[in-house]
Design a protein around this motif. Sequence first.
Motif, short mmCIF file in Angstrom:
data_model
loop_
_atom_site.label_atom_id
_atom_site.label_comp_id
_atom_site.label_asym_id
_atom_site.label_seq_id
_atom_site.Cartn_x
_atom_site.Cartn_y
_atom_site.Cartn_z
N VAL A 18 -7.96 7.65 4.82
CA VAL A 18 -7.95 6.44 4.00
C VAL A 18 -6.82 5.48 4.31
CG1 VAL A 18 -9.41 7.05 2.05
CG2 VAL A 18 -7.03 7.76 2.06
N CYS A 19 -5.65 5.98 4.66
CA CYS A 19 -4.53 5.06 4.92
C CYS A 19 -4.81 4.15 6.12
CB CYS A 19 -3.23 5.82 5.14
SG CYS A 19 -2.62 6.63 3.65
N CYS A 28 -1.74 10.64 7.31
CA CYS A 28 -3.04 10.55 6.65
C CYS A 28 -4.15 10.41 7.69
CB CYS A 28 -3.07 9.35 5.71
SG CYS A 28 -4.66 9.16 4.86
N PHE A 52 0.72 7.54 3.68
CA PHE A 52 1.60 8.34 4.54
C PHE A 52 1.06 8.34 5.96
CE2 PHE A 52 -0.63 12.60 4.80
CZ PHE A 52 -1.73 12.27 4.02
N TYR A 67 0.86 -1.18 0.00
CA TYR A 67 0.00 0.00 0.00
C TYR A 67 0.89 1.23 0.00
CZ TYR A 67 -3.73 3.21 1.37
OH TYR A 67 -4.64 4.24 1.40
N HIS A 106 -3.52 10.93 -2.65
CA HIS A 106 -2.80 9.80 -3.25
C HIS A 106 -3.74 8.69 -3.69
CE1 HIS A 106 -3.19 7.23 0.42
NE2 HIS A 106 -3.29 8.40 1.00
NI NI Z 1 -3.96 8.38 2.92
#
Ligand code: NI
Length: 204
Positions: free
Chosen positions: A78-79, A75, A72, A69, A167
């Motif tokens: 979403v991360c 984040c 960052f 994946y 991203h």
């Molecule tokens: Ni993210």
Amino acid sequence: VPARSAPFPLLRCALAAAALVLAAAGCSPPGSDRSAQEAVPIGGPFSLIDHTGARVTDQDLRGRPFVVYFGFTFCPDVCPLALNRLALALDELGPDAEQFQTVLVTIDPERDTPEQLALYVGNYGFPKNLIGLTGTPEDIQAVADAYRVHYKKIESPQTTAPYLMEHTSVLYLMDADGRFAGVFTHASTAQEIADGLRRHLAEG
Ligand code: NI
């Protein structure tokens, strides 16, 4: 308050990107034109630094499949969601989970030093064997290009952080030889990811 920092634009962007990746990778619906299948390879050689400070190359990951994946550690949405979904999917697999290495490549090398990644990868709710990888901005750009991942710095006075990164948010499944084998998004359920990983093991 205008919803400028809401996750929706990122999610939309990520889903669009995932659709592009799916099309590029030939994961098109049955019956559609398969001629574009080999057009865009995903993945390739890299040489990066892991969260312990050691150099890790694509060769070091050979021998078992891995899920990678790009994100960052700062984040907000979403991360952590994607990494948690992956962890839940691996929990679902039971002992078979150990057959997969999991990798986070930062697209924010400016802030994501090995030390910062070390703090992050050990988070409760993330895959247990998660490796964090960083490098020079040039190294990161190169590996992101190889994986068809796009990212962009977003300076916003409305956020509390100095900047955010927009991203592509996809989980790539790569086989034991480092070849592209599938893609999931943070919108995939843990069950869908687990099913995909199980299928990969069954295909041997
Ligand atoms: Ni993210």
